[in-house]
Design a protein around this motif. Sequence first.
Motif, mmCIF file in Angstrom:
data_model
loop_
_atom_site.group_PDB
_atom_site.id
_atom_site.type_symbol
_atom_site.label_atom_id
_atom_site.label_comp_id
_atom_site.label_asym_id
_atom_site.label_seq_id
_atom_site.Cartn_x
_atom_site.Cartn_y
_atom_site.Cartn_z
ATOM 1 N N ALA A 184 29.152 43.200 44.963
ATOM 2 C CA ALA A 184 30.716 43.017 44.757
ATOM 3 C C ALA A 184 31.022 42.382 45.967
ATOM 4 O O ALA A 184 30.634 43.048 47.084
ATOM 5 C CB ALA A 184 31.516 44.150 44.279
ATOM 6 N N TRP A 202 37.038 36.519 44.383
ATOM 7 C CA TRP A 202 36.183 37.865 44.429
ATOM 8 C C TRP A 202 35.059 37.638 43.358
ATOM 9 O O TRP A 202 35.281 36.510 42.474
ATOM 10 C CB TRP A 202 36.961 38.841 43.816
ATOM 11 N N TRP A 204 31.524 39.871 41.506
ATOM 12 C CA TRP A 204 30.436 40.566 41.083
ATOM 13 C C TRP A 204 29.330 39.854 40.460
ATOM 14 O O TRP A 204 29.505 39.062 39.526
ATOM 15 C CB TRP A 204 31.007 42.107 40.448
ATOM 16 N N TRP A 225 27.590 37.854 35.230
ATOM 17 C CA TRP A 225 28.441 37.857 36.581
ATOM 18 C C TRP A 225 29.940 37.389 36.086
ATOM 19 O O TRP A 225 30.162 36.681 35.112
ATOM 20 C CB TRP A 225 27.914 36.850 37.642
ATOM 21 N N GLU A 275 37.395 41.943 48.011
ATOM 22 C CA GLU A 275 36.569 43.045 47.944
ATOM 23 C C GLU A 275 36.839 43.901 46.828
ATOM 24 O O GLU A 275 36.293 44.403 46.090
ATOM 25 C CB GLU A 275 36.118 43.472 49.221
ATOM 26 N N ALA A 295 37.039 42.857 43.198
ATOM 27 C CA ALA A 295 35.678 42.637 42.687
ATOM 28 C C ALA A 295 35.174 44.004 42.076
ATOM 29 O O ALA A 295 34.479 43.869 41.178
ATOM 30 C CB ALA A 295 34.538 42.154 43.779
ATOM 31 N N VAL A 296 35.110 44.907 42.928
ATOM 32 C CA VAL A 296 34.820 46.232 42.394
ATOM 33 C C VAL A 296 35.856 46.810 41.159
ATOM 34 O O VAL A 296 34.918 47.277 40.164
ATOM 35 C CB VAL A 296 34.956 47.386 43.652
ATOM 36 N N LEU A 343 34.420 44.788 37.930
ATOM 37 C CA LEU A 343 33.192 45.344 37.628
ATOM 38 C C LEU A 343 33.336 46.747 36.738
ATOM 39 O O LEU A 343 32.642 46.868 35.959
ATOM 40 C CB LEU A 343 32.313 45.460 38.738
ATOM 41 N N ILE A 382 26.772 50.032 43.085
ATOM 42 C CA ILE A 382 27.652 49.100 43.690
ATOM 43 C C ILE A 382 27.223 48.469 45.145
ATOM 44 O O ILE A 382 27.410 49.512 46.121
ATOM 45 C CB ILE A 382 29.168 49.193 43.406
ATOM 46 N N CYS A 407 27.875 46.531 48.561
ATOM 47 C CA CYS A 407 29.161 45.891 49.127
ATOM 48 C C CYS A 407 28.625 45.484 50.646
ATOM 49 O O CYS A 407 27.862 46.419 51.253
ATOM 50 C CB CYS A 407 30.339 46.724 48.887
ATOM 51 N N ALA A 432 26.782 36.971 45.027
ATOM 52 C CA ALA A 432 28.341 37.354 44.752
ATOM 53 C C ALA A 432 29.109 36.528 45.787
ATOM 54 O O ALA A 432 30.205 35.923 45.379
ATOM 55 C CB ALA A 432 28.322 38.832 45.022
#
Length: 332
Positions: A7, A20, A22, A29, A43, A46-47, A50, A64, A66, A130
Amino acid sequence: MTITAAADGSALGNPGPAGWAWYVNDDCWRAGGWPHGTNNQGELMAVLDLLRATAHVPGEDLRILCDSQYVINSITKWMPGWKRKGWRKADGKPVLNVELLKELDRELAGRKYTFEWVKGHAGHDLNEAADERARAAATAYQQGVAARSGPGFPGAHPQAAQPASATAPASATAPAPAATPASASTTPLPRGAADYNVPDLFSQLEDDELGAGAGQPAHAAPEALVEELERELLGPLVRGDMGRTAVLLHPDFMEIGSSGRVWARDAMMMALEDDPGERTEIEVLSSDRIGTSAVLLTYRSFARSGTTLRTSLWVLDGDRWRLRFHQGTPEA
């Protein structure tokens, strides 16, 4: 089974046009963005996306990846204390990006997950993929064109897979771009988005002390912006998209390739669409302003065949920076 996904977020100007993404693989994706946001917001989003995209498989472990220690520590270390204090920091000030964090807190309930830090821009395949997609979304908002939203996660609830509204809440302070990307997968900023643009020393120290990087200044210098656009253009996802290259290349673009061939703009766009190649890693050697409307970028690119010294001339065309000339010379 463990789902492993990277992500990442991107903001041109930080804050500025933001994206953003993932990424699990080329068939799994998703990406989106906003007209105005920060790296940290990208950031976090993105999480969050997801988690929502995988909500239909809650029994699967989620790994995950990062490159933001701010995000990892916010979720795994600081969030419990913030919640106990009513979403306020130790100094009593409101937590930055609180609406996104609250949404993450709700989505994480009952999930089996682990976070793993990876170094950004260091050749990690999932992280690079990503990053490329997040930067493409941010650049699309900057240029006012559509960005690819991605196929999403197989079997995801239709609501999680559909692009959300690109309209930020009325409290957001930044104007939208002249043309909002109609097909981009985006998510509106949560309520209270106006608070996101207020400088927050504590959150900045968290990034700096943990090595996550401070990002670009609020008003990015042309040299920094041009470097970001050059990296964007070197990604195969963008090189293979003629709509994107048409925005980034000046109408009078010319290139003298490393083979000695001279390329005009249309021929270059068609060649890139047919063969976008692999992602190119670079080492910036210099970035020099030429007057008020041009930047000369010199860098070294790395490929299996060897290294190449490259020079790009970016010029300001109206309100957009576009690549006017490029030359590559194989390094001895």
